[in-house]
Write a protein that holds these residues in place. Structure first.
Motif, PDB file in Angstrom:
ATOM      1  N   GLY A   1      11.560   0.081  15.972  1.00 51.48           N
ATOM      2  CA  GLY A   1      11.960   0.373  14.613  1.00 51.48           C
ATOM      3  C   GLY A   1      13.433   0.106  14.346  1.00 51.48           C
ATOM      4  N   LYS A   2      14.035  -0.787  15.097  1.00 51.31           N
ATOM      5  CA  LYS A   2      15.458  -1.085  14.931  1.00 51.31           C
ATOM      6  C   LYS A   2      15.640  -2.584  14.705  1.00 51.31           C
ATOM      7  N   THR A   3      16.639  -2.920  13.921  1.00 49.73           N
ATOM      8  CA  THR A   3      16.982  -4.321  13.700  1.00 49.73           C
ATOM      9  C   THR A   3      18.407  -4.406  13.186  1.00 49.73           C
ATOM     10  N   THR A   4      18.902  -5.615  13.108  1.00 48.18           N
ATOM     11  CA  THR A   4      20.181  -5.857  12.457  1.00 48.18           C
ATOM     12  C   THR A   4      19.942  -6.857  11.356  1.00 48.18           C
ATOM     13  N   MET A   5      20.891  -6.988  10.469  1.00 48.47           N
ATOM     14  CA  MET A   5      20.726  -7.965   9.391  1.00 48.47           C
ATOM     15  C   MET A   5      20.691  -9.384   9.953  1.00 48.47           C
ATOM     16  N   ALA A   6      21.337  -9.617  11.089  1.00 51.55           N
ATOM     17  CA  ALA A   6      21.276 -10.938  11.709  1.00 51.55           C
ATOM     18  C   ALA A   6      19.833 -11.274  12.057  1.00 51.55           C
ATOM     19  N   THR A   7      19.066 -10.291  12.520  1.00 49.15           N
ATOM     20  CA  THR A   7      17.658 -10.483  12.831  1.00 49.15           C
ATOM     21  C   THR A   7      16.871 -10.786  11.568  1.00 49.15           C
ATOM     22  N   CYS A   8      17.376 -10.349  10.445  1.00 51.57           N
ATOM     23  CA  CYS A   8      16.640 -10.449   9.201  1.00 51.57           C
ATOM     24  C   CYS A   8      16.956 -11.704   8.393  1.00 51.57           C
TER      25      CYS A   8
ATOM     26  N   THR B   1      10.042 -12.323   9.949  1.00 50.95           N
ATOM     27  CA  THR B   1       8.620 -12.592  10.123  1.00 50.95           C
ATOM     28  C   THR B   1       7.955 -11.293  10.552  1.00 50.95           C
ATOM     29  N   TRP B   2       6.636 -11.289  10.540  1.00 50.83           N
ATOM     30  CA  TRP B   2       5.902 -10.111  10.995  1.00 50.83           C
ATOM     31  C   TRP B   2       6.304  -9.752  12.427  1.00 50.83           C
ATOM     32  N   HIS B   3       6.336 -10.768  13.298  1.00 48.79           N
ATOM     33  CA  HIS B   3       6.614 -10.513  14.709  1.00 48.79           C
ATOM     34  C   HIS B   3       8.077 -10.188  14.986  1.00 48.79           C
ATOM     35  N   ASP B   4       8.988 -10.583  14.112  1.00 48.25           N
ATOM     36  CA  ASP B   4      10.410 -10.318  14.316  1.00 48.25           C
ATOM     37  C   ASP B   4      11.130 -10.307  12.980  1.00 48.25           C
ATOM     38  N   PRO B   5      11.448  -9.155  12.467  1.00 47.94           N
ATOM     39  CA  PRO B   5      11.455  -7.826  13.066  1.00 47.94           C
ATOM     40  C   PRO B   5      10.442  -6.841  12.466  1.00 47.94           C
ATOM     41  N   ILE B   6       9.652  -7.267  11.463  1.00 47.73           N
ATOM     42  CA  ILE B   6       8.882  -6.325  10.643  1.00 47.73           C
ATOM     43  C   ILE B   6       7.942  -5.443  11.456  1.00 47.73           C
ATOM     44  N   GLN B   7       7.152  -6.003  12.319  1.00 49.27           N
ATOM     45  CA  GLN B   7       6.205  -5.203  13.103  1.00 49.27           C
ATOM     46  C   GLN B   7       6.919  -4.095  13.870  1.00 49.27           C
ATOM     47  N   GLY B   8       8.098  -4.375  14.360  1.00 49.96           N
ATOM     48  CA  GLY B   8       8.869  -3.399  15.113  1.00 49.96           C
ATOM     49  C   GLY B   8       9.392  -2.243  14.286  1.00 49.96           C
ATOM     50  N   TYR B   9       9.365  -2.357  12.974  1.00 51.90           N
ATOM     51  CA  TYR B   9       9.807  -1.256  12.111  1.00 51.90           C
ATOM     52  C   TYR B   9       8.842  -0.073  12.170  1.00 51.90           C
ATOM     53  N   PHE B  10       7.590  -0.333  12.524  1.00 54.13           N
ATOM     54  CA  PHE B  10       6.573   0.713  12.524  1.00 54.13           C
ATOM     55  C   PHE B  10       6.436   1.295  13.928  1.00 54.13           C
ATOM     56  N   THR B  11       6.869   2.536  14.086  1.00 51.38           N
ATOM     57  CA  THR B  11       6.782   3.205  15.378  1.00 51.38           C
ATOM     58  C   THR B  11       5.341   3.633  15.636  1.00 51.38           C
ATOM     59  N   ASP B  12       5.070   3.985  16.873  1.00 51.75           N
ATOM     60  CA  ASP B  12       3.736   4.496  17.220  1.00 51.75           C
ATOM     61  C   ASP B  12       3.409   5.737  16.389  1.00 51.75           C
ATOM     62  N   GLU B  13       4.416   6.569  16.153  1.00 51.54           N
ATOM     63  CA  GLU B  13       4.214   7.768  15.329  1.00 51.54           C
ATOM     64  C   GLU B  13       3.858   7.389  13.883  1.00 51.54           C
ATOM     65  N   ASP B  14       4.546   6.391  13.330  1.00 50.02           N
ATOM     66  CA  ASP B  14       4.238   5.930  11.966  1.00 50.02           C
ATOM     67  C   ASP B  14       2.798   5.434  11.889  1.00 50.02           C
ATOM     68  N   ILE B  15       2.411   4.655  12.879  1.00 47.95           N
ATOM     69  CA  ILE B  15       1.059   4.080  12.920  1.00 47.95           C
ATOM     70  C   ILE B  15       0.022   5.188  12.970  1.00 47.95           C
ATOM     71  N   ALA B  16       0.241   6.173  13.817  1.00 49.37           N
ATOM     72  CA  ALA B  16      -0.700   7.288  13.940  1.00 49.37           C
ATOM     73  C   ALA B  16      -0.747   8.113  12.653  1.00 49.37           C
TER      74      ALA B  16
END
Length: 88
Positions: free
Chosen positions: A4-11, A15-30
């Motif tokens: 669930g972490k990123t920088t604006m450089a990553t953005c 894409t879904w795989h980098d970084p969007i999917q990583g924004y959703f933690t296991d807790e968020d998903i559950a």
């Protein structure tokens, strides 16, 4: 586990795989599994407007709101047509 972490450089070209999917933690998903699967690309695309509104207003995710940079990156991903990218 999703960080669930990123920088604006990553953005620069989100894409879904980098970084969007990583924004959703296991807790968020559950927490959201009764509505839709935040770990599934198609479901996130189908519910992107709802997700954006929720994170923009700060009531999702429940444990710690997204940063302004994450919200802006998610919007940029939406505006770009939800590119999926490559799995790492």
């Amino acid at each position: 586990m999703h960080e669930g972490k990123t920088t604006m450089a990553t953005c620069e070209h989100p894409t879904w795989h980098d970084p969007i999917q990583g924004y959703f933690t296991d807790e968020d998903i559950a927490h959201m599994e009764f509505l839709f699967d935040l770990s599934d690309y198609e479901e996130v695309v189908d519910h992107a407007e709802e997700i954006f509104q929720s994170v923009d207003e700060g009531w999702m995710p429940p444990d710690e709101p997204w940063s302004k940079e994450q919200v802006a990156c998610f919007k940029k991903w939406m505006d770009a047509g939800f590119p999926e990218g490559q799995a790492a």
